[in-house]
Design an enzyme around this catalytic site. Structure first.
Site, PDB file in Angstrom:
ATOM      1  N   GLY A 127       0.824  -1.198   0.000  1.00 28.73           N
ATOM      2  CA  GLY A 127       0.000   0.000   0.000  1.00 28.73           C
ATOM      3  C   GLY A 127       0.854   1.241   0.000  1.00 28.73           C
ATOM      4  O   GLY A 127       2.091   1.165   0.052  1.00 28.73           O
ATOM      5  N   GLY A 128       0.192   2.394  -0.048  1.00 24.84           N
ATOM      6  CA  GLY A 128       0.928   3.643  -0.083  1.00 24.84           C
ATOM      7  C   GLY A 128       1.677   3.933   1.208  1.00 24.84           C
ATOM      8  O   GLY A 128       2.676   4.649   1.204  1.00 24.84           O
ATOM      9  N   ASP A 165     -14.239   1.253  10.910  1.00 21.83           N
ATOM     10  CA  ASP A 165     -13.710   1.098   9.552  1.00 21.83           C
ATOM     11  C   ASP A 165     -14.140  -0.240   8.954  1.00 21.83           C
ATOM     12  O   ASP A 165     -13.331  -0.976   8.396  1.00 21.83           O
ATOM     13  CB  ASP A 165     -12.189   1.217   9.543  1.00 21.83           C
ATOM     14  CG  ASP A 165     -11.628   1.450   8.145  1.00 21.83           C
ATOM     15  OD1 ASP A 165     -12.408   1.849   7.252  1.00 21.83           O
ATOM     16  OD2 ASP A 165     -10.414   1.238   7.932  1.00 21.83           O
TER      17      ASP A 165
END
Length: 411
Positions: free
Chosen positions: A19-20, A133
């Protein structure tokens, strides 16, 4: 940066996610001889400190939970050259988000995943923990079909929803928000790295307006996840963050044209703007959802039975079960249609047997006409019958004995 050979005491095997903000590695614990997943966030400065606080919070919250549908956290630490890392249970499988993209789950399999994820989220809520989330990418599905809810990195306990700003890993990015518009509504949900805390596509309106979130907010995100899983599209579409947020705040749910009316009504309530208008519990939502699913009645019967099992997925002898409308109305068992009228709402909970108990079956077979079960000890009635028969035979023998004696004496 090159992938590390070790992280802490763990031997790195290969990266399994990118991921980033960092990487997830498959690793082996040399002490316990088991495979684990290690999440590493490669950030520096204040963002590194916040990542460490968030990892610690995820480990602390996860330690309070013990459920077969939750990913277990094993360890948390800091690697000098890499930054904070989190060691967790390794689940061999794919995220629900990938399954949605691949369209690899049918309706029944999708509903079973939702039932398992519901159990995990209920376990968190019972421990006064709000996930904040819930989304498809945070639900893993193992190759054996076990669903696992993960990532409590931004979760909060309901008793500690407000932290000291200096220690809050979710501190806002904008001290003086001047961008205005909908960007300003996100100020309380942005980190110093600009990451939205949660996923806008699954966030309820109250969270987008700055609320910290409640179990009702989690239920909204869970319903949005169910919507995408069953339809292949988001309940509030948009080509960008701003459009998605505007749609969530101002527009009703975008129902597909071919969605059955009853199913649409279920999602409209579950995704209501006002939290008080939503389903008060996750099981109530799932019951209505399953009852509204199109498909054969056998499928819904199996889903209700699966939902009635223990939360550790072990089978039980009986379960509360709402009869599908077709069965209550006397429809044929092979009916593939699903009525959309009000008859299906008249079904009543009854008890059914999921697994026959041989002891109960035996006792039931011994019921008398009066409704009383026969005693399981000595059968005194049979003994008395045999005793009476023996007595009669003896009486007959003694009555015939003189005649037999005379017959033997006679020349």
């Amino acid at each position: 940066m090159a992938d590390p050979k070790t992280i802490g005491r763990y031997q790195i095997l290969r990266p399994i996610g990118q991921g980033g903000m960092g990487t997830v590695y498959l690793a082996e614990d040399p002490l316990l001889k088991r495979r684990v997943a290690i999440k590493v966030v490669r950030v520096t400065g204040n963002a590194r400190h916040q990542a460490m606080l968030r990892f610690r919070r995820e480990a602390e919250i996860s330690a309070q939970l013990n459920h077969p549908n939750l990913v277990t956290i094993y360890d948390v630490g800091v690697e000098e050259d890499l930054g904070p890392f989190l060691t967790m249970e390794y689940v061999e499988g794919k995220s629900l988000g990938k399954h949605i993209k691949e369209k690899s789950l049918d309706t029944e399999a999708s509903a079973k995943v939702l039932i398992q994820a519901m159990r995990a989220l209920r376990a968190a809520h019972r421990s006064a923990i709000v996930h904040r989330d819930v989304k498809p990418d945070n639900i893993l599905l193992s190759e054996e079909g076990r669903a696992k809810l993960m990532d409590f990195g931004i979760a909060r306990t309901m008793g500690h929803m407000s932290l000291n700003p200096e220690q809050d890993p979710d501190a806002p990015l904008l001290d003086d928000p001047s961008q205005g518009g909908y960007a300003q509504t996100l100020a309380l949900r942005l980190t110093v790295t600009g990451d939205f805390l949660g996923s806008p596509a699954y966030a309820p309106p109250e969270v987008l307006r700055g609320s910290e979130g409640t179990p009702a907010s989690d239920r909204y995100s869970f319903a949005a996840t169910a919507f995408e899983l069953l339809t292949g599209q988001l309940p509030h579409p948009g080509s960008g963050l701003t459009q998605i947020i505007i749609h969530i705040l101002q527009e009703p749910v975008a129902l597909p044209p071919d969605m059955p009316p009853r199913l649409g009504a279920v999602f409209q309530r579950a995704l209501s703007i006002d939290p008080d208008d939503r389903y008060p519990t996750l099981p109530e939502f799932m019951e209505e959802l399953i009852d509204a699913l199109p498909g054969p009645v056998h499928m819904r019967a199996r889903l209700f039975a699966f939902m009635g099992q223990d939360e550790d997925a072990s089978s039980v002898s009986t379960a509360r079960f709402r009869i599908p409308a077709e069965l209550a109305a006397g429809a044929p068992m092979d009916s593939g249609s699903h009525p959309t009228d009000s008859r299906s709402r008249q079904s009543q909970p009854v008890k059914i047997s999921l697994a026959e108990d041989p002891v109960e079956t035996y006792l039931a077979s011994r019921k008398t006409t009066t409704g009383q079960s026969r005693p399981e000890g000595t059968d005194w009635v049979a003994i008395l019958k045999w005793a009476a028969l023996v007595f009669l035979l003896l009486q007959l023998f003694w009555w015939l004995l003189p005649a037999l004696s005379k017959a033997q004496i006679k020349p």
